[in-house]
Design an enzyme around this catalytic site. Structure first.
Site, short mmCIF file in Angstrom:
data_model
loop_
_atom_site.label_atom_id
_atom_site.label_comp_id
_atom_site.label_asym_id
_atom_site.label_seq_id
_atom_site.Cartn_x
_atom_site.Cartn_y
_atom_site.Cartn_z
N ASP A 38 10.04 -36.03 5.49
CA ASP A 38 11.08 -35.36 4.67
C ASP A 38 12.08 -36.11 4.72
OD1 ASP A 38 9.05 -34.39 3.12
OD2 ASP A 38 9.25 -32.23 3.74
N LYS A 117 -21.41 -44.19 -3.25
CA LYS A 117 -20.81 -44.77 -4.38
C LYS A 117 -19.87 -43.80 -4.75
CE LYS A 117 -22.31 -47.05 -8.86
NZ LYS A 117 -21.31 -46.37 -9.77
N ARG A 138 -11.01 -52.03 -15.53
CA ARG A 138 -11.82 -52.87 -14.99
C ARG A 138 -11.91 -53.18 -16.69
NH1 ARG A 138 -17.69 -52.20 -16.64
NH2 ARG A 138 -18.71 -54.42 -15.70
N GLU A 173 -11.98 -48.16 -6.08
CA GLU A 173 -12.22 -46.92 -7.04
C GLU A 173 -11.35 -45.64 -6.56
OE1 GLU A 173 -15.08 -47.43 -8.71
OE2 GLU A 173 -16.14 -45.96 -9.85
N LYS A 313 -28.75 -44.65 -7.22
CA LYS A 313 -28.31 -43.25 -7.40
C LYS A 313 -28.68 -41.66 -7.28
CE LYS A 313 -25.19 -43.39 -10.54
NZ LYS A 313 -25.16 -44.21 -11.97
N CYS A 425 -21.46 -18.64 -39.78
CA CYS A 425 -20.17 -18.19 -40.21
C CYS A 425 -19.06 -18.49 -41.42
CB CYS A 425 -19.49 -17.25 -39.55
SG CYS A 425 -18.43 -16.32 -40.06
S1 IVH Z 1 -19.10 -52.57 -5.12
C1 IVH Z 1 -19.83 -56.39 -7.92
N1 IVH Z 1 -18.64 -50.46 -3.74
O1 IVH Z 1 -19.37 -48.95 -9.35
C2 IVH Z 1 -19.53 -54.68 -8.11
N2 IVH Z 1 -18.69 -50.15 -5.77
O2 IVH Z 1 -21.17 -49.47 -11.26
C3 IVH Z 1 -19.36 -54.97 -6.63
N3 IVH Z 1 -18.14 -48.37 -7.25
O3 IVH Z 1 -17.05 -49.99 -11.31
C4 IVH Z 1 -18.90 -53.46 -6.48
N4 IVH Z 1 -18.62 -47.11 -5.06
O4 IVH Z 1 -15.86 -49.33 -9.08
C5 IVH Z 1 -18.89 -51.21 -4.74
N5 IVH Z 1 -19.11 -49.04 -2.47
C6 IVH Z 1 -18.80 -49.43 -3.70
C7 IVH Z 1 -18.61 -48.59 -4.75
C8 IVH Z 1 -18.35 -48.86 -5.98
C9 IVH Z 1 -18.14 -46.82 -6.32
C10 IVH Z 1 -18.23 -48.99 -8.16
C11 IVH Z 1 -17.91 -49.93 -8.73
C12 IVH Z 1 -18.10 -50.42 -10.07
C13 IVH Z 1 -19.04 -49.60 -10.17
C14 IVH Z 1 -20.45 -50.64 -10.18
#
Ligand code: IVH
Length: 666
Positions: A38, A117, A138, A173, A313, A425
């Site tokens: 700081d 993800k 995006r 992300e 997923k 109501c």
């Molecule tokens: S690779 C060509 N790796 O998921 C796309 N994407 O459904 C390459 N996301 O909007 C993406 N975690 O931002 C990749 N470990 C990861 C990810 C990831 C989240 C997001 C990404 C994209 C979406 C695609």
């Protein structure tokens, strides 16, 4: 200190602070105490205040956020930001592997990179000569918003790369960790703001704020997970690329692995599923990527997603609990909604004790009874819902859920309109409705009365200090000070928030809470009818002829103004000085009268907001998507997909110069 010395000291301080930021945020290995940090930071900030000539956009002090913006500019992604194909079971993962082998014409095992993800918002960042120059959303994959000033406030987004002046286009992300999310929502609830449904929405909402200083306070975080274009000549795999990015100071995705064949991928997914709830961030699946770049190149991409990657997923988490009761809540327009009261249960990281059942049709569809063991599900979007019940656990003592005949708050007889599923109501003086109406009136998009939150409104209505909308304007200091948690200062602040603000006419129209009149409809109305008198004089038929106003909306507006109580309300609001007219002059030429116009690309003389306002002030409608009904597309530099769509639909395209001629400026 003289200028020369200051310049040197500023440089030294920045290097030190950048080093400690890197150790702290990226490597999580702090080398100095917070106090020491700081001190360095304060010294730099003071020097920059004294010598503003030396402030640069990549200084670590810039992470607190700069001046508010009027709007976001559009950015075209030279390499599109693709999406990912999804799967929900291991069979499909095996099929993915089979497909990859076929396309690569090999029987050998393929090596995969496997990563969580992250459930956040996709961003792209461009570093030029080691300095962060652009951050973008995006958008539609090809054109997004320029959110550079906002991403600069994300602590782990380095403003300059570590010891390198390389140029990069990285993708990642931005997310909000669970703890920050919970804290933010608690704060919002206390302030009377609507809580965010999940961390992803909170992130998206934060990145959309036009004031970077506010974004800085949201404590957003970041993981980088890929690159637009590979630039490291000797690196051949995705996994090694992320290692390299990490060495440059970028916070790359954690908990990543390499699997030498698909069975290992599946094992990694199962392992992660067991521990993912314990992480500080939300993940909604795992991403499986062919690791070698030469293989990726052979596989290529479709217009939507790369063929070399797939997202697995996770299924929504379910749990069973007892349905203790069903209560009925009354909303702003009198709709009475059944809400399930559950035996509290921990599911996917949060305790659930209530969930909405939407309406009685939904209750019937589910077939649930009070006392049932119900199945609660929480998907990626955090809002839990009941999806069924366990029939085998029924004892016979369960009770039917009956629709109430009377309003649970005011006792009036409820009605069910033939074309609706809802029960209502219709007592305009029902305190529950009044509370919701006042909440709506004071919300951010409407009158934006800061400090008049749900809890305050509830008390003010219960104590009859608020009996209708206009009583807000009659509140007095001692009345406010009498309610819980309101001191003198906060009461004074609230009174000035009530008195102080001149709101745009369309926001006032929206604040009135006319059924079906959302913010966009309010804008159309304010544009068409320049003041409330004109609007009140327009009958249902005329209203229905306004583009964008359907018969249902027209009926609802006409009904609202037919009611003498509502007309009195308007009179009183005018008396209290509430703005009931559009600022712009009605008279004057309207060369774009009724024209539907879409703007795309960067214009030389106008901002995006500026051109929209100009179009509308000249009688036109600036719309966002191109269709056959579009009169023309105004195209600037680097036009986006809308331009291509206009070509395809043979919609007229004009330049900025032609546009100016058309409006008599050129
Ligand atoms: S690779 C060509 N790796 O998921 C796309 N994407 O459904 C390459 N996301 O909007 C993406 N975690 O931002 C990749 N470990 C990861 C990810 C990831 C989240 C997001 C990404 C994209 C979406 C695609």
């Amino acid at each position: 200190m003289n200028k020369e010395k200051a310049k040197k000291r500023i440089k030294a301080l920045r290097e030190k602070i950048n080093y400690h930021n890197h150790m702290y945020y990226v490597l999580a290995e702090p080398k100095i105490s917070d106090e020491e940090y700081d001190r360095l930071y304060k010294e730099l900030r003071d020097l920059e205040d004294k010598f503003p000539d030396f402030v640069t956009p990549d200084s670590p002090t810039r992470k607190v956020g700069g001046e508010p913006l009027m709007e976001f500019k559009s950015v075209r992604h030279p390499i599109p930001m693709l999406s990912l194909d999804n799967t929900y079971n291991f069979e499909e993962i095996k099929e993915f592997d089979k497909r990859i082998k076929e396309l690569l014409k090999t029987d050998n095992d393929v090596e995969y990179a496997v990563e969580p993800k992250i459930d956040g918002v996709a961003v792209r960042a461009v570093y030029e000569n080691g300095i962060l120059v652009l951050g973008a959303t995006r958008g539609n994959g090809v054109v997004g918003d320029d959110i550079t000033e906002n991403i600069k406030t994300v602590k782990r987004f380095p403003l300059r790369l570590w010891n390198s002046s390389i140029s990069l286009d990285v993708r990642g992300e931005v997310f909000m960790d669970k703890e920050t999310f919970t804290r933010l929502n608690t704060e919002r609830e206390e302030a009377g703001d609507k809580p965010f449904a999940n961390p992803r929405n909170a992130t998206a909402g934060s990145l959309k704020l036009l004031n970077p200083r506010k974004v800085a306070k949201r404590n957003l975080d970041l993981f980088i997970h890929s690159m637009g274009k590979q630039v490291f000549p000797n690196i051949n795999t995705h996994f090694d690329t992320l290692d390299k990015l990490k060495s440059l100071g970028l916070p790359v995705i954690e908990n990543r692995s390499v699997a030498s064949r698909i069975e290992e991928v599946i094992a990694l997914i199962s392992e992660w599923d067991k521990i993912r709830e314990k992480q500080r961030y939300m993940t909604d699946g795992m991403v499986i990527k062919v690791n070698r770049f030469d293989c990726q190149a052979k596989l290529g991409s479709t217009a939507k997603a790369p063929r070399w990657a797939i997202a697995y997923k996770f299924k929504a988490k379910q749990a069973k609990t007892i349905l203790n009761d069903v209560i009925f809540q009354v909303g702003r327009t009198g709709v009475v909604t059944p809400v399930a009261v559950l035996e509290p249960i921990l599911l996917a990281g949060s305790t659930i004790s209530r969930t909405t059942l939407h309406n009685m049709d939904e209750v019937k569809r589910l077939g649930i009874k009070i006392g049932d063991t119900v199945i609660v599900e929480k998907g990626g979007d955090v809002i839990p819902k009941i999806v069924g019940y366990d029939d085998s656990l029924r004892s016979g003592k369960e009770r039917e859920i009956l629709a109430p005949k009377k309003c649970p708050v005011c006792g009036s007889v409820l009605v069910k309109l033939p074309e609706e599923v809802a029960i209502r109501c219709i007592n305009a003086n029902c305190p529950a409705q009044l509370k919701r109406r006042i909440e709506h009136f004071s919300e951010r998009n409407a009158m934006d009365i800061r400090g008049l939150g749900e809890k305050h409104i509830s008390q003010l209505v219960d104590r009859k200090l608020i009996t209708d909308i206009t009583s807000i304007y009659r509140l007095e200091l001692d009345e406010l000070m009498g309610i819980e948690r309101m001191g003198k200062k906060s009461s004074e602040n609230l009174l000035s928030a009530i008195a102080g603000k001149k709101r745009d006419y369309f926001r006032v129209l929206y604040a009135l809470g006319i059924r079906y009149v959302g913010i966009n409809t309010a804008k159309i109305l304010a544009r068409t009818y320049r003041n409330i008198k004109e609007l009140m004089a327009a009958g249902e038929e005329e209203l229905a002829s306004v583009p964008g106003i359907g018969p249902k909306i027209a009926e609802s507006i006409a009904e609202f103004f037919d009611n003498s109580k509502n007309r009195e309300l308007i009179e009183e609001l005018i008396h209290f000085g509430i703005n009931m007219e559009s600022k712009e002059e009605k008279t004057g030429p309207r060369p774009l009268d009724g024209k539907k116009i879409v703007v795309t690309g960067t214009l030389k003389k106008y901002t995006r907001q500026g051109i929209k306002e100009l179009i509308e002030s000249l009688g036109g409608h600036a719309t966002d998507s191109v269709s056959k009904a579009t009169d023309f597309v105004l195209a600037g530099d680097n036009p986006g997909l809308k331009y291509e769509k206009a070509l395809k639909l043979k919609v007229k395209i004009i330049s900025e110069e032609e546009f100016e001629k058309l409006i008599g400026k050129g």
